[in-house]
Design an enzyme around this catalytic site. Structure first.
Site, short mmCIF file in Angstrom:
data_model
loop_
_atom_site.label_atom_id
_atom_site.label_comp_id
_atom_site.label_asym_id
_atom_site.label_seq_id
_atom_site.Cartn_x
_atom_site.Cartn_y
_atom_site.Cartn_z
N HIS A 16 80.11 -20.21 -24.91
CA HIS A 16 81.06 -21.09 -24.22
C HIS A 16 81.85 -20.22 -23.23
CE1 HIS A 16 83.67 -24.41 -23.50
NE2 HIS A 16 84.37 -24.44 -24.61
N HIS A 54 73.26 -25.11 -19.20
CA HIS A 54 74.41 -25.92 -19.61
C HIS A 54 73.91 -27.10 -20.42
CE1 HIS A 54 78.11 -28.24 -19.32
NE2 HIS A 54 78.70 -27.10 -19.03
N ASP A 69 80.55 -20.11 -15.24
CA ASP A 69 80.87 -18.73 -15.61
C ASP A 69 80.19 -17.69 -14.73
OD1 ASP A 69 82.65 -19.16 -17.67
OD2 ASP A 69 81.05 -19.50 -19.13
N1 ACO Z 1 68.85 -17.97 -20.43
C1 ACO Z 1 67.56 -18.16 -20.77
N2 ACO Z 1 67.10 -19.31 -21.32
C2 ACO Z 1 67.97 -20.30 -21.50
C3 ACO Z 1 69.32 -20.18 -21.15
C4 ACO Z 1 69.75 -18.96 -20.59
N3 ACO Z 1 71.00 -18.75 -20.24
N4 ACO Z 1 69.96 -21.30 -21.45
C5 ACO Z 1 69.04 -22.14 -21.98
N5 ACO Z 1 67.84 -21.52 -22.02
C6 ACO Z 1 66.59 -22.11 -22.50
C7 ACO Z 1 66.51 -21.98 -24.01
O1 ACO Z 1 65.90 -20.76 -24.40
C8 ACO Z 1 65.68 -23.20 -24.36
O2 ACO Z 1 64.33 -22.90 -24.06
P1 ACO Z 1 63.14 -23.49 -24.96
O3 ACO Z 1 63.26 -25.00 -24.83
O4 ACO Z 1 61.91 -22.93 -24.34
O5 ACO Z 1 63.41 -23.02 -26.36
C9 ACO Z 1 66.14 -24.24 -23.36
O6 ACO Z 1 66.62 -23.50 -22.25
C10 ACO Z 1 67.24 -25.15 -23.89
O7 ACO Z 1 68.30 -24.34 -24.41
P2 ACO Z 1 69.29 -24.83 -25.55
O8 ACO Z 1 69.96 -23.66 -26.16
O9 ACO Z 1 68.58 -25.76 -26.47
O10 ACO Z 1 70.31 -25.68 -24.73
P3 ACO Z 1 71.78 -26.01 -25.19
O11 ACO Z 1 72.16 -27.22 -24.45
O12 ACO Z 1 71.90 -26.04 -26.66
O13 ACO Z 1 72.60 -24.73 -24.69
C11 ACO Z 1 73.96 -23.24 -23.54
C12 ACO Z 1 73.44 -24.68 -23.63
C13 ACO Z 1 74.51 -22.79 -24.87
C14 ACO Z 1 75.08 -23.19 -22.50
C15 ACO Z 1 72.78 -22.31 -23.10
O14 ACO Z 1 72.30 -22.70 -21.83
C16 ACO Z 1 73.17 -20.84 -23.10
O15 ACO Z 1 73.10 -20.19 -24.14
N6 ACO Z 1 73.61 -20.29 -21.92
C17 ACO Z 1 74.05 -18.92 -21.85
C18 ACO Z 1 75.54 -18.85 -22.24
C19 ACO Z 1 76.44 -19.45 -21.20
O16 ACO Z 1 76.33 -19.18 -20.02
N7 ACO Z 1 77.41 -20.25 -21.68
C20 ACO Z 1 78.40 -20.88 -20.82
C21 ACO Z 1 78.18 -22.36 -20.75
S1 ACO Z 1 79.30 -23.10 -19.61
C22 ACO Z 1 80.75 -23.08 -20.42
O17 ACO Z 1 80.84 -23.13 -21.61
C23 ACO Z 1 81.91 -22.97 -19.60
#
Ligand code: ACO
Length: 382
Positions: free
Chosen positions: A226, A265, A319
Site C-alpha cells: 500500500h 493497482h 507511488d
Molecule cells: N510487479 C509485477 N507483477 C505484478 C505487479 C507488480 N508490481 N502487480 C501485479 N502484478 C501481477 C501479479 O504477479 C499477478 O500476476 P499473475 O496473475 O500472473 O499471478 C497479477 O499482476 C495480479 O496481481 P494481484 O496481486 O493479484 O493484484 P492485486 O489487485 O491483489 O494487487 C497490488 C494489487 C497489491 C497493488 C499489486 O499490484 C502490487 O503488489 N503492486 C506493487 C506494490 C505497490 O506498488 N503498491 C502500491 C499500490 S497503490 C497504493 O496503495 C497507493
C-alpha cells in the site's frame, strides 16, 4: 456450514465486494478516472490547494472565499503542538522509523484531548482538523530530532505544505517547492475504500474514536503493498546505478517472481490518473533540481514494464512518480510514506465522518476450514 453461511460467497481480499456507499471519491479503473466529489483529480491538482481539497472532502462542496478563509485559519491555529507533544517527540529513540513514530505520536494526540471520546459529529470534525493540522509538525519534528537538529515551530502564516517544508528544513521553501508539495498532498488525499481507509472504517464502525481510526489507518498504510510502496520505489531506483542496468534488473525481478514497486493497482487497469499528472510534474522537478538521471531511470523502468506486463493492465500507480518527486524535493526516502499519511488523513477522516452518519458495525465472516468434533485430551496425557 449453516444454511445462512451457504448463501454467502467467499471473496478473499474483498476484490469483488462493495462494502458501503460513498459520495467522496469516484474511480473508474478501466478509463483511468479519479474524481473527488465529482471534480476531476487533474483539475484539482492544477487549480486547487490541499486545504480547499480537504474542505471539499469533508463538506462535499467547494468552499466560498469566506468559508475557505475561515477553514484555513482554523487549520493554521492548530498547527503547533503542546509542549508535552514536543517533549514526547524528543523522547523517542532516534533510530525509530518515522512511520512507527508517526503512528505513536498521532495516537498520543488523543491523550491531551478531553473530548477524545465525544462521539458527536461536531467533535469528530474538530478532532479531524486537529490531527490534520498537527501531523506536519509530528513528522518534521521527529525528523529533526533524529538528525540531532533543533526543532522548528510551524509557520502559522503559511499553507500546510509550505509550513511543513519550513519545519523540515528550517528554511522557507521556494514557491515551486511549496506548490509541488501541495500538489502531492492533493493527489494523495483520497482514494475510495483503499486498505487504510477501510481499516479506519472498521475501527470507527465499532464506535471507537477518530484518533483510534486514524492510528489504525497509519499502521495499514505502512505496508509495502500500500503506502509503503513509494519508499520501495526509491530503494529500487537506488539499486539501479545506470539506465543500462534497468532492463536486466526488471527481468531478474520477474525471474525471481518479485514485484516491481509502484506498479499495478487493485482498481486501475489503465494508467493511474494521479501517476499521469505526477509523471509530467516529476520530470519538471527533476530537471530543476538536477535529477534528470533519476527521472530517466524511472521512465526506462516504465518502458520495460509496459513491454513485459502492460497488456495485463499493470501500469505505474501514484507511488511510482511520487518517489522521484519527493527525492527531487530533497526529502529522505523513509519520509515518503509519512507524507502520504499527512495527506490521506483528510480522506480517512472524511470517510469516517461519512460512514458514521449511517453506521453499521463492519464484521465479516470467515469460512471455517479446520477440524470439528475433536476429543479433548488432558495435558498430562499429551
Ligand atoms: N510487479 C509485477 N507483477 C505484478 C505487479 C507488480 N508490481 N502487480 C501485479 N502484478 C501481477 C501479479 O504477479 C499477478 O500476476 P499473475 O496473475 O500472473 O499471478 C497479477 O499482476 C495480479 O496481481 P494481484 O496481486 O493479484 O493484484 P492485486 O489487485 O491483489 O494487487 C497490488 C494489487 C497489491 C497493488 C499489486 O499490484 C502490487 O503488489 N503492486 C506493487 C506494490 C505497490 O506498488 N503498491 C502500491 C499500490 S497503490 C497504493 O496503495 C497507493
Amino acid at each position: 456450514m449453516s444454511t445462512e453461511m451457504q448463501e454467502m460467497h467467499i471473496d478473499i481480499g474483498l476484490v469483488n465486494t462493495i462494502v458501503a456507499r460513498s459520495s467522496l471519491s469516484f474511480i473508474d479503473g478501466e478509463k483511468g478516472i479519479l474524481e473527488y466529489v465529482g471534480y476531476d483529480i487533474d483539475d484539482l491538482a492544477r487549480q486547487s490547494t490541499f486545504e480547499e481539497t480537504t474542505y471539499l472532502l469533508w463538506y462535499c462542496h467547494l468552499p466560498s472565499r469566506s468559508e475557505l478563509a475561515d477553514f484555513t485559519a482554523k487549520i493554521r491555529s492548530n498547527y503547533d503542538l503542546s509542549e508535552a507533544m514536543w517533549d514526547m517527540i524528543v523522547s523517542l529513540p532516534r533510530d525509530a522509523s518515522p512511520m512507527h513514530a508517526l503512528r505513536t505520536l498521532t495516537s498520543a494526540l488523543s491523550l491531551e484531548d478531553p473530548a477524545a471520546d465525544d462521539p458527536s459529529e461536531e467533535a469528530n470534525a474538530r478532532k479531524s482538523l486537529f490531527m490534520l493540522a498537527k501531523m506536519p509538525a509530528l513528522i518534521a519534528g521527529f525528523d529533526r530530532h533524529r538528525k540531532g537538529l533543533d526543532l522548528v515551530r510551524p509557520d502559522l502564516d503559511a499553507p500546510l505544505a509550505e509550513s511543513f517544508l519550513y519545519m523540515l528544513t528550517g528554511e522557507k521553501p521556494t514557491e515551486r517547492m511549496a506548490r509541488a508539495m501541495d500538489i502531492c498532498l492533493i493527489l494523495h488525499a483520497d482514494h475510495g475504500f483503499n486498505a487504510s481507509t477501510f481499516a479506519s472504517l472498521v475501527t470507527i464502525s465499532t464506535l471507537s474514536d477518530m484518533y483510534s481510526a486514524v492510528t489504525t489507518a497509519i499502521g495499514t498504510l505502512k505496508g509495502p503493498l500500500h503506502g509503503g510502496a513509494n519508499q520501495g520505489v526509491m530503494l529500487m531506483l537506488d539499486e539501479i546505478s545506470t539506465i543500462d542496468e534497468v532492463e536486466p534488473y526488471v527481468l531478474q525481478k520477474f525471474a525471481n517472481k518479485e514485484r516491481i514497486m509502484g506498479f499495478g493497482h487493485r482498481v486501475y487497469k489503465a494508467y493511474d490518473p494521479r501517476a499521469t499528472y505526477l509523471k509530467t510534474f516529476a520530470e519538471g522537478i527533476a530537471q530543476d533540481t538536477g535529477n534528470n538521471e533519476l527521472f530517466a531511470k524511472s521512465q526506462r523502468i516504465e518502458e520495460v514494464m509496459d513491454r513485459e506486463v502492460g497488456a495485463k493492465g499493470i501500469y505505474p500507480n501514484v507511488d511510482f512518480y511520487s518517489a522521484t518527486t519527493y527525492f527531487s524535493l530533497g526529502i529522505d526516502l523513509d519520509l515518503f510514506t509519512p507524507l502520504f499519511a499527512m495527506s490521506r488523513v483528510s480522506g480517512w477522516t472524511a470517510h469516517c465522518l461519512e460512514y458514521l452518519r449511517e453506521n453499521r458495525l463492519i464484521r465479516p465472516r470467515c469460512d471455517y476450514v479446520g477440524p470439528h468434533e475433536q476429543t479433548y485430551v488432558s495435558i498430562s496425557q499429551r
